[in-house]
Design an enzyme around this catalytic site. Structure first.
Site, PDB file in Angstrom:
ATOM      1  N   LYS A 114       0.818  -1.224   0.000  1.00 18.71           N
ATOM      2  CA  LYS A 114       0.000   0.000   0.000  1.00 18.71           C
ATOM      3  C   LYS A 114       0.841   1.259   0.000  1.00 18.71           C
ATOM      4  O   LYS A 114       0.400   2.314  -0.457  1.00 18.71           O
ATOM      5  CB  LYS A 114      -0.956   0.009   1.194  1.00 18.71           C
ATOM      6  N   LYS A 197      -4.329 -11.903  -6.088  1.00 19.23           N
ATOM      7  CA  LYS A 197      -5.598 -12.173  -5.389  1.00 19.23           C
ATOM      8  C   LYS A 197      -6.709 -11.215  -5.856  1.00 19.23           C
ATOM      9  O   LYS A 197      -6.427 -10.079  -6.256  1.00 19.23           O
ATOM     10  CB  LYS A 197      -5.407 -12.062  -3.876  1.00 19.23           C
ATOM     11  N   LYS A 200     -10.592  -5.657  -3.746  1.00 18.69           N
ATOM     12  CA  LYS A 200     -11.511  -4.540  -3.988  1.00 18.69           C
ATOM     13  C   LYS A 200     -10.770  -3.305  -4.458  1.00 18.69           C
ATOM     14  O   LYS A 200     -11.363  -2.401  -5.024  1.00 18.69           O
ATOM     15  CB  LYS A 200     -12.394  -4.243  -2.780  1.00 18.69           C
TER      16      LYS A 200
HETATM   17  P1  TYM Z   1     -10.893  -6.995   4.490  1.00 16.78           P
HETATM   18  O1  TYM Z   1     -12.162  -6.252   4.602  1.00 16.78           O
HETATM   19  O2  TYM Z   1      -9.878  -6.475   3.548  1.00 16.78           O
HETATM   20  O3  TYM Z   1     -11.181  -8.498   4.106  1.00 16.78           O
HETATM   21  C1  TYM Z   1     -12.158  -9.273   4.782  1.00 16.78           C
HETATM   22  C2  TYM Z   1     -11.771 -10.749   4.722  1.00 16.78           C
HETATM   23  O4  TYM Z   1     -11.719 -11.191   3.368  1.00 16.78           O
HETATM   24  C3  TYM Z   1     -10.517 -11.922   3.150  1.00 16.78           C
HETATM   25  N1  TYM Z   1     -10.115 -11.794   1.733  1.00 16.78           N
HETATM   26  C4  TYM Z   1      -9.940 -12.831   0.906  1.00 16.78           C
HETATM   27  N2  TYM Z   1     -10.049 -14.160   1.070  1.00 16.78           N
HETATM   28  C5  TYM Z   1      -9.819 -14.949  -0.008  1.00 16.78           C
HETATM   29  N3  TYM Z   1      -9.471 -14.480  -1.232  1.00 16.78           N
HETATM   30  C6  TYM Z   1      -9.340 -13.166  -1.447  1.00 16.78           C
HETATM   31  N4  TYM Z   1      -9.017 -12.715  -2.659  1.00 16.78           N
HETATM   32  C7  TYM Z   1      -9.579 -12.271  -0.354  1.00 16.78           C
HETATM   33  N5  TYM Z   1      -9.548 -10.919  -0.225  1.00 16.78           N
HETATM   34  C8  TYM Z   1      -9.885 -10.654   1.063  1.00 16.78           C
HETATM   35  C9  TYM Z   1      -9.515 -11.267   4.099  1.00 16.78           C
HETATM   36  O5  TYM Z   1      -8.435 -12.128   4.363  1.00 16.78           O
HETATM   37  C10 TYM Z   1     -10.374 -11.001   5.310  1.00 16.78           C
HETATM   38  O6  TYM Z   1     -10.420 -12.144   6.141  1.00 16.78           O
HETATM   39  N6  TYM Z   1      -7.546  -6.598   8.039  1.00 16.78           N
HETATM   40  C11 TYM Z   1      -8.776  -7.337   7.827  1.00 16.78           C
HETATM   41  C12 TYM Z   1      -9.906  -6.840   8.688  1.00 16.78           C
HETATM   42  C13 TYM Z   1      -9.642  -6.964  10.161  1.00 16.78           C
HETATM   43  C14 TYM Z   1      -9.578  -8.177  10.906  1.00 16.78           C
HETATM   44  C15 TYM Z   1      -9.328  -7.797  12.244  1.00 16.78           C
HETATM   45  C16 TYM Z   1      -9.669  -9.525  10.551  1.00 16.78           C
HETATM   46  C17 TYM Z   1      -9.466  -5.946  11.038  1.00 16.78           C
HETATM   47  N7  TYM Z   1      -9.265  -6.447  12.298  1.00 16.78           N
HETATM   48  C18 TYM Z   1      -9.174  -8.744  13.262  1.00 16.78           C
HETATM   49  C19 TYM Z   1      -9.527 -10.465  11.572  1.00 16.78           C
HETATM   50  C20 TYM Z   1      -9.277 -10.082  12.907  1.00 16.78           C
HETATM   51  C21 TYM Z   1      -9.094  -7.278   6.338  1.00 16.78           C
HETATM   52  O7  TYM Z   1      -8.263  -7.461   5.558  1.00 16.78           O
HETATM   53  O8  TYM Z   1     -10.345  -7.050   5.973  1.00 16.78           O
END
Ligand code: TYM
Length: 335
Positions: A114, A197, A200
């Site tokens: 990022k 991957k 969004k």
């Molecule tokens: P976020 O919103 O970016 O993603 C939410 C979840 O989706 C999973 N993910 C995927 N899984 C499979 N293939 C993909 N292409 C893919 N893209 C996204 C992410 O791994 C995530 O599980 N940082 C976290 C949010 C967060 C969180 C936490 C998670 C904040 N605090 C504490 C667990 C525990 C995140 O990336 O969200």
């Protein structure tokens, strides 16, 4: 039956939940609530690590919450809440940041991706501290298990390190949380580039399918999805990354084995396969979209979130007290 665990996970309120998010994480959220005590959080404080428009953010928080309900998060069983409603997240994040090293945070691949190579001067400190806030989310509830996609593995590792480091200094305060990363679906790849991957923040909407896409959008995106050389429908991540990704999606949205799909499409070529996959995905999102529309306009959504925040706050307050006591903070003779 497996012993009851406390589970925590979070999703950013981006207003755009794609199949990767669903298959990698949200699907597990729903399954885990049958046997465990689950907390699911809309992580709006993480969202503001990049600039947001207040009105949009407000709406996206609501949309993400409605979507969580639409896919099957049951607020009678699980605690669904918004991160900024529980101020202890920020408090614990500060405490943990005093125990995190600049070096380990700089090594986080998501931060590197990022921030780019040469822009440190103007990169927000929030982006740098993102994984510390994530550790705070998890440790604030002493969660034992954290269902996430593969891309969050490194952040989870940091949460584990911070937990152990804190415990070594101040006694047994935190569990060391385990990631739950499923085999199939933990890394759904972009439709336009099966070596990266699904994301969004991808520049093209042909990278992803969102759970809110219309049938026409879904069909069009799958139609133009990148394929591999040859024409057989065969799962082989090395030789056929694009088809393997599409097979994974097909298998998970229909609950059919990949081997059965391979058999069905033997000799049929990519065109037929993609057409059927398009229909299967449309079929899959239809009930979710119907439920989402109901949930979004339902005033009950507000009370679900405020009850969630109140339950989460009770747990958080107890835990932050233990943390502060362990650190020698918060002693007040008048109380
Ligand atoms: P976020 O919103 O970016 O993603 C939410 C979840 O989706 C999973 N993910 C995927 N899984 C499979 N293939 C993909 N292409 C893919 N893209 C996204 C992410 O791994 C995530 O599980 N940082 C976290 C949010 C967060 C969180 C936490 C998670 C904040 N605090 C504490 C667990 C525990 C995140 O990336 O969200």
């Amino acid at each position: 039956m497996e012993r009851m665990k406390r589970v925590f996970s979070g999703i950013q309120p981006s207003g755009l939940v794609h199949l990767g998010n669903y298959l990698g994480a949200l699907r597990q959220w729903v399954l885990l609530q049958d046997q465990h005590e689950c907390l699911y959080c809309i992580v709006d404080l993480h969202a503001i690590t990049i600039p947001q428009k207040p009105k949009d953010l407000e709406l996206q928080i609501r949309q993400t919450a409605a979507l969580c309900l639409a896919i099957g998060i049951n607020p009678e069983r699980s605690i669904l809440f918004v991160q900024s409603d529980v101020s202890e997240h920020g408090e614990l994040a500060w405490i943990l940041s005093c125990h995190a090293y600049m070096g380990e945070l700089r090594r986080m691949t998501q931060f590197k991706d990022k921030s780019g190579s040469n822009q440190e001067e103007s990169i927000g400190a929030g982006l740098f501290n993102y994984p510390v806030l994530m550790a705070a989310d998890i440790l604030l509830y002493n969660a034992q298990a954290v269902p996430v996609g593969e891309d969050q593995r490194q952040h989870l590792e940091l949460s584990r390190d911070l937990s152990r480091r804190f415990n070594n200094l101040y006694g047994d305060v935190f569990y060391v949380p385990e990631p739950i990363i499923v085999k199939a679906g933990s890394r759904v790849m972009g439709l336009d580039d099966p070596l990266k991957k699904m994301s969004k923040s991808a520049s093209s909407q042909y990278n992803y399918i969102t759970l809110m896409d219309t049938p026409d959008q879904i069909r069009a995106k799958i139609k133009v999805a990148v394929t591999d050389s040859g024409r057989e429908i065969r799962y082989d991540e090395g030789q056929k990354p694009a088809i393997s990704n599409l097979l994974t999606i097909f298998s998970l949205v229909t609950n059919r084995q990949i081997a059965a799909l391979e058999r069905d499409y033997e000799g049929k070529g990519y065109g037929v396969f993609k057409k059927d996959l398009g229909e299967a995905v449309c079929e899959f999102v239809r009930p979710i979209q119907k439920e989402y529309a109901k949930r979004l306009d339902d005033p009950a959504l507000d009370s679900i979130l405020s009850q969630g925040a109140s339950k989460a706050s009770d747990l958080a307050r107890r835990q932050i007290k233990i943390v502060k006591q362990a650190l020698g903070l918060g002693f007040s003779p008048v109380h």
